[in-house]
Design a protein around this motif. Structure first.
Motif, PDB file in Angstrom:
ATOM      1  N   ILE A 554       0.798  -1.145  -0.090  1.00  0.00           N
ATOM      2  CA  ILE A 554      -0.042  -0.117   0.094  1.00  0.00           C
ATOM      3  C   ILE A 554       0.660   1.255  -0.003  1.00  0.00           C
ATOM      4  O   ILE A 554       0.582   2.175  -0.686  1.00  0.00           O
ATOM      5  CB  ILE A 554      -1.128   0.032   1.126  1.00  0.00           C
ATOM      6  CG1 ILE A 554      -1.960  -1.169   1.186  1.00  0.00           C
ATOM      7  CG2 ILE A 554      -1.673   1.267   1.247  1.00  0.00           C
ATOM      8  CD1 ILE A 554      -2.987  -1.281   2.316  1.00  0.00           C
ATOM      9  N   ASN A 577      -2.779  -2.483  -5.145  1.00  0.00           N
ATOM     10  CA  ASN A 577      -3.224  -1.749  -3.843  1.00  0.00           C
ATOM     11  C   ASN A 577      -2.355  -0.273  -3.625  1.00  0.00           C
ATOM     12  O   ASN A 577      -2.618   0.107  -2.526  1.00  0.00           O
ATOM     13  CB  ASN A 577      -2.986  -2.806  -2.857  1.00  0.00           C
ATOM     14  CG  ASN A 577      -4.271  -3.851  -2.933  1.00  0.00           C
ATOM     15  OD1 ASN A 577      -5.287  -3.631  -3.485  1.00  0.00           O
ATOM     16  ND2 ASN A 577      -3.606  -5.117  -2.835  1.00  0.00           N
ATOM     17  N   GLU A 579      -0.921   2.748  -2.940  1.00  0.00           N
ATOM     18  CA  GLU A 579      -1.546   4.088  -2.871  1.00  0.00           C
ATOM     19  C   GLU A 579      -0.406   5.284  -2.621  1.00  0.00           C
ATOM     20  O   GLU A 579      -0.662   6.323  -3.156  1.00  0.00           O
ATOM     21  CB  GLU A 579      -2.637   4.282  -1.735  1.00  0.00           C
ATOM     22  CG  GLU A 579      -3.688   3.264  -1.708  1.00  0.00           C
ATOM     23  CD  GLU A 579      -4.633   3.343  -0.383  1.00  0.00           C
ATOM     24  OE1 GLU A 579      -4.495   4.130   0.355  1.00  0.00           O
ATOM     25  OE2 GLU A 579      -5.655   2.590  -0.499  1.00  0.00           O
ATOM     26  N   THR A 580       0.475   4.993  -1.961  1.00  0.00           N
ATOM     27  CA  THR A 580       1.564   6.000  -1.824  1.00  0.00           C
ATOM     28  C   THR A 580       3.043   5.504  -2.267  1.00  0.00           C
ATOM     29  O   THR A 580       3.415   4.355  -2.120  1.00  0.00           O
ATOM     30  CB  THR A 580       1.864   6.421  -0.539  1.00  0.00           C
ATOM     31  OG1 THR A 580       0.606   7.005   0.220  1.00  0.00           O
ATOM     32  CG2 THR A 580       2.766   7.378  -0.089  1.00  0.00           C
ATOM     33  N   ASN A 602      -4.445   2.576  -8.227  1.00  0.00           N
ATOM     34  CA  ASN A 602      -5.071   2.957  -7.013  1.00  0.00           C
ATOM     35  C   ASN A 602      -4.103   3.944  -6.365  1.00  0.00           C
ATOM     36  O   ASN A 602      -4.442   4.341  -5.305  1.00  0.00           O
ATOM     37  CB  ASN A 602      -5.439   1.820  -6.080  1.00  0.00           C
ATOM     38  CG  ASN A 602      -6.746   1.015  -6.361  1.00  0.00           C
ATOM     39  OD1 ASN A 602      -7.682   1.690  -6.741  1.00  0.00           O
ATOM     40  ND2 ASN A 602      -6.440  -0.116  -6.682  1.00  0.00           N
ATOM     41  N   ARG A 604      -2.677   7.109  -5.045  1.00  0.00           N
ATOM     42  CA  ARG A 604      -3.171   8.439  -4.279  1.00  0.00           C
ATOM     43  C   ARG A 604      -2.199   9.656  -4.166  1.00  0.00           C
ATOM     44  O   ARG A 604      -2.290  10.634  -4.384  1.00  0.00           O
ATOM     45  CB  ARG A 604      -3.780   8.133  -2.982  1.00  0.00           C
ATOM     46  CG  ARG A 604      -5.351   7.915  -3.209  1.00  0.00           C
ATOM     47  CD  ARG A 604      -5.824   6.685  -3.453  1.00  0.00           C
ATOM     48  NE  ARG A 604      -7.154   6.364  -3.360  1.00  0.00           N
ATOM     49  CZ  ARG A 604      -7.791   5.388  -3.736  1.00  0.00           C
ATOM     50  NH1 ARG A 604      -7.208   4.546  -4.418  1.00  0.00           N
ATOM     51  NH2 ARG A 604      -9.060   5.187  -3.352  1.00  0.00           N
ATOM     52  N   SER A 623      -3.398   6.301 -13.317  1.00  0.00           N
ATOM     53  CA  SER A 623      -3.936   6.678 -11.918  1.00  0.00           C
ATOM     54  C   SER A 623      -4.872   7.589 -11.789  1.00  0.00           C
ATOM     55  O   SER A 623      -4.652   8.802 -11.229  1.00  0.00           O
ATOM     56  CB  SER A 623      -2.634   7.258 -11.404  1.00  0.00           C
ATOM     57  OG  SER A 623      -1.513   6.240 -11.481  1.00  0.00           O
ATOM     58  N   TYR A 625      -6.866   8.066  -9.596  1.00  0.00           N
ATOM     59  CA  TYR A 625      -7.563   8.475  -8.119  1.00  0.00           C
ATOM     60  C   TYR A 625      -6.420   9.074  -7.533  1.00  0.00           C
ATOM     61  O   TYR A 625      -6.353   9.550  -6.257  1.00  0.00           O
ATOM     62  CB  TYR A 625      -7.641   7.360  -7.083  1.00  0.00           C
ATOM     63  CG  TYR A 625      -8.928   6.410  -7.777  1.00  0.00           C
ATOM     64  CD1 TYR A 625      -9.994   6.595  -7.673  1.00  0.00           C
ATOM     65  CD2 TYR A 625      -8.517   4.904  -8.284  1.00  0.00           C
ATOM     66  CE1 TYR A 625     -11.216   5.793  -8.026  1.00  0.00           C
ATOM     67  CE2 TYR A 625      -9.385   4.138  -8.584  1.00  0.00           C
ATOM     68  CZ  TYR A 625     -10.946   4.513  -8.674  1.00  0.00           C
ATOM     69  OH  TYR A 625     -11.579   3.696  -8.860  1.00  0.00           O
TER      70      TYR A 625
END
Length: 751
Positions: A554, A577, A579-580, A602, A604, A623, A625
């Protein structure tokens, strides 16, 4: 509710009382046709929904659709949940708790045509926030009614007061029920045989406490948690209930002092007054409750010392006094409580001492103002499982005698002023599961012997002064799921990072802000690791493409190291998964190579600042999101590609300053909050569409070659914009007068 009383009640709730075991296939039909038909008609009211009873799992009970066994032509006395009188065949019990029922119960339902019913349990279903029908009052012989956690709403019907034979009524946590004074008085007046009354989370904000006077003298259990009662405890006037064993008045808005008249409740074994507004001291008369095993006064405004007389409560096993304003020493008389296994004194102002609480298994003293060293008497508590001394002002070192507490599973000493090294004696704690020493002043290296603690799952050491190598022996901790060694001075591993390769249960690894000097290891396939933070170290070499084996990652943060080469993700793998991703401030990195269409669907947050990349990463096309993008301090030339703001339409933070960008100033999406474009080569005017970004709080487009007039609409951002920097451009004309109105700018620069 006390655990000691919760378990018997749960057994009562979920007991399966069926007479089916008394009959076989050759037995004659016992259930009368009219009662069988009534049950089958009742069945038709509901659909079966798995999630209608999902809370049953929390209570360790299996939910299943009992009514599926109800079939026409079979004896209803053999159906799941149905109990019949063994002589007459009348249906006398119906237990449909945890049956996954979804629907409503109307007032004309055939359920109310069962005149012999004595027990009815519909708990843990979903009745769609319908009202409790007045028809429930028709069961003249009913002794047990349980509608708890079944999602009704509205007023408790007056007709329930007609159930004069009731010994147990449970409407707790039903949904959004309310009860007024008139109904409460009638319940008290008519239900004279009650032994159990559970009304938790029924709104009684309009009920006078005097309504509870003259409750059944047989009452053994009364629970009124979260009922929004108003008034003081003496007004409740329940202190003559000589058979009362359980009383729960938690979080019910009660005020005033704890009355000494509690001592009249001689049979009381469980007392909870938690989460109210009670003040004053604990009355010494509570020590007269010789049967008390559970005492919960947490979350009030009680003060003063703990009465020495509490040491007379010789049957007590659990005491919760946390989140009050108690002061003084922990009385040595508590050492008389030989059965005490849990005491929570956290969030108070006690002075430390432990006495001889020889049977205590959990001791929670966090958030007090304890100072000085840990008393040596703690090492006498041989049965301790949990030591929580966090958020105090302890100092000195961890006593070597901690190693004698061989049953300890959790040690939490975070947020104190401890110094010294981790004693090697902790390796004796074979059952240790969690150790948290964070936010202290510990120093030295981690003992190699900690690698012998094979049951450890979490080690938290951040914000200390640890040095030396992280021992490779930690690779022995096969059950380890969480490591946080950040903000120390660890120097390395004596090679590549070892335990990232073979500890397959790890979900979080945070080694950030150290002095780690090492190459990255190859990553084996791992489904558990979700958070990997290695930023602000001295890691060098390349990031291996096997990082893609961490398929459930993640967050990956490797910023501010000395990594080089191209970050290459396996093009056959999607880190779905993730996100960062932060690889910023690695000045020798040359970019990221990846599957350009699907790598991070996903994502972010992406930070690639100071990485010498020369183009917008193409994987940004997938990307959608993305909220945060930092590509500052790179050498990206030319214009921002057209697909950029079409794909990343929800972007809130964009930092592209200190690049070589050319062309017109792009129009940010309406979601943008921070927009940083300074130190580039942008030209042209500020487009009028720019003003659609009405949520902007920080705008910096300084040091470009922009021209033209400042749009009037920029002044309309005053209600949200706090920083605007337009310096070092070629703007002309006047400053729009809109900047003078409703302006909340803290920083503005035009020159």
């Amino acid at each position: 509710m006390a655990l000691s009383t919760l378990l018997p009640l749960a057994a009562l709730l979920f007991s399966t009382s069926s007479s089916s075991s008394s009959f076989n296939s050759s037995s004659p039909l016992l259930c009368s046709q009219d009662q069988s038909s009534a049950l089958l008609q009742f069945k038709q009211l509901f659909s079966l929904w798995e999630y209608a009873s999902d809370i049953c799992d929390y209570y360790g009970q299996r939910s299943y659709p009992k009514i599926e066994s109800w079939k026409e032509g079979t004896d209803c006395c053999s159906w799941d949940g149905v109990t019949c009188d063994s002589v007459r065949g009348d249906v006398i019990g119906l237990d449909l708790s945890c049956s996954r029922l979804y629907g409503t119960i109307p007032s004309n339902t055939s359920l109310f045509l069962l005149p012999h019913l004595q027990r009815l349990n519909l708990a843990f279903n979903y009745f769609n926030y319908s009202q409790i029908s007045s028809g429930f009052g028709r069961f003249a012989k009913l002794r047990y009614l349980n509608l708890s956690r079944s999602d009704f709403e509205g007023q408790v019907p007056l007709e329930l007061s007609h159930l004069s034979q009731l010994s147990s009524l449970d409407l707790s946590f039903v949904g959004y029920l309310s009860l007024d004074t008139s109904v409460m008085k009638r319940l008290v007046q008519n239900l004279t045989k009650l032994r159990e009354l559970h009304l938790d989370r029924v709104n009684m904000s309009s009920v006078s406490l005097t309504s509870f006077r003259n409750l059944s003298s047989s009452l053994a259990s009364l629970t009124l948690e979260l009922c929004a009662l108003h008034g003081s405890l003496p007004d409740l006037d329940i202190f003559g209930l000589q058979n009362l064993r359980e009383l729960n008045l938690g979080t019910s808005g009660l005020i005033g002092e704890v009355p000494s008249s509690f001592s009249n409740l001689k049979a009381l074994s469980s007392l909870s007054l938690r989460g109210n507004y009670l003040n004053g001291t604990i009355p010494s008369s509570l020590s007269n409750l010789k049967e008390l095993s559970y005492l919960d006064l947490q979350g009030n405004y009680l003060s003063g010392p703990i009465p020495t007389s509490l040491g007379n409560l010789t049957k007590v096993t659990q005491i919760f006094l946390d989140s009050n304003y108690f002061t003084g020493h922990i009385p040595s008389s508590l050492s008389h409580l030989k059965d005490l296994n849990l005491i929570d004194l956290s969030f108070n102002n006690f002075q430390v001492s432990f006495g001889n609480l020889t049977k205590v298994t959990d001791i929670k003293l966090q958030y007090n103002n304890f100072t000085g060293q840990i008393p040596s008497s703690l090492s006498n508590l041989k049965y301790l499982n949990v030591i929580d001394l966090s958020y105090n002002k302890f100092e000195g070192s961890i006593p070597v005698s901690f190693g004698n507490l061989t049953k300890v599973t959790d040690i939490m000493l975070q947020y104190n002023n401890f110094t010294g090294q981790i004693p090697s004696s902790l390796s004796n704690l074979k059952y240790l599961n969690v150790i948290d020493l964070s936010c202290n002043k510990f120093e030295g290296s981690i003992p190699v012997s900690l690698g012998n603690l094979t049951k450890v799952t979490e080690i938290t050491l951040q914000y200390n002064n640890f040095t030396g190598h992280i021992p490779s022996s930690l690779s022995n901790l096969k059950d380890l799921t969480f490591i946080n060694f950040s903000h120390n001075n660890f120097g390395g591993f004596g090679g590549k990072i070892p335990f990232l390769t073979n500890l397959t249960k790890l979900s979080t690894v945070d080694l950030s802000y150290n002095q780690l000097t090492s190459q990255m290891c190859e990553f084996q396939p791992n489904n558990s690791l979700q958070y990997l933070r290695l930023e602000n170290n001295r890691l060098y070499g390349s990031l291996p493409s096997s990082i893609s084996n961490l398929v459930n990652l993640i967050e990956l943060n490797i910023a501010s190291n000395d990594l080089s080469g191209i970050v290459e993700f396996d093009t056959s793998t999607n880190l779905e998964n993730l996100e960062t991703l932060d690889v910023s401030n690695n000045s020798r990195l040359l970019g990221i190579k990846s599957n350009s269409n699907h790598t991070f669907p996903n994502l972010r947050t992406l930070s690639l600042s100071s990485c010498k990349i020369t183009e917008f990463p193409k994987f940004l096309k997938s990307s959608k999101y993305l909220r945060y993008l930092d590509l500052s301090y790179n050498g990206i030339p030319n214009q921002i590609p057209k697909w950029m703001f079409e794909v990343v339409e929800n972007l809130q933070f964009l930092d592209l300053h200190a690049n070589l960008l050319q062309g017109n100033l792009p129009v940010p999406p309406s979601t943008m909050i921070v927009f940083l474009m300074s130190d580039n080569r942008l030209t042209g005017e500020i487009p009028s569409m720019f003003c659609n970004a009405s949520h902007l709080e920080i705008l910096d487009i300084s040091n470009n070659s922009l021209s033209g007039k400042i749009p009037q609409c920029l002044g309309n951002f005053g209600h949200s914009l706090s920083v605007m920097d337009l310096r070092m451009n070629n703007f002309h004309g006047t400053i729009p007068d809109t900047f003078e109105k409703n302006n909340s700018l803290a920083t503005i620069a035009f020159n």
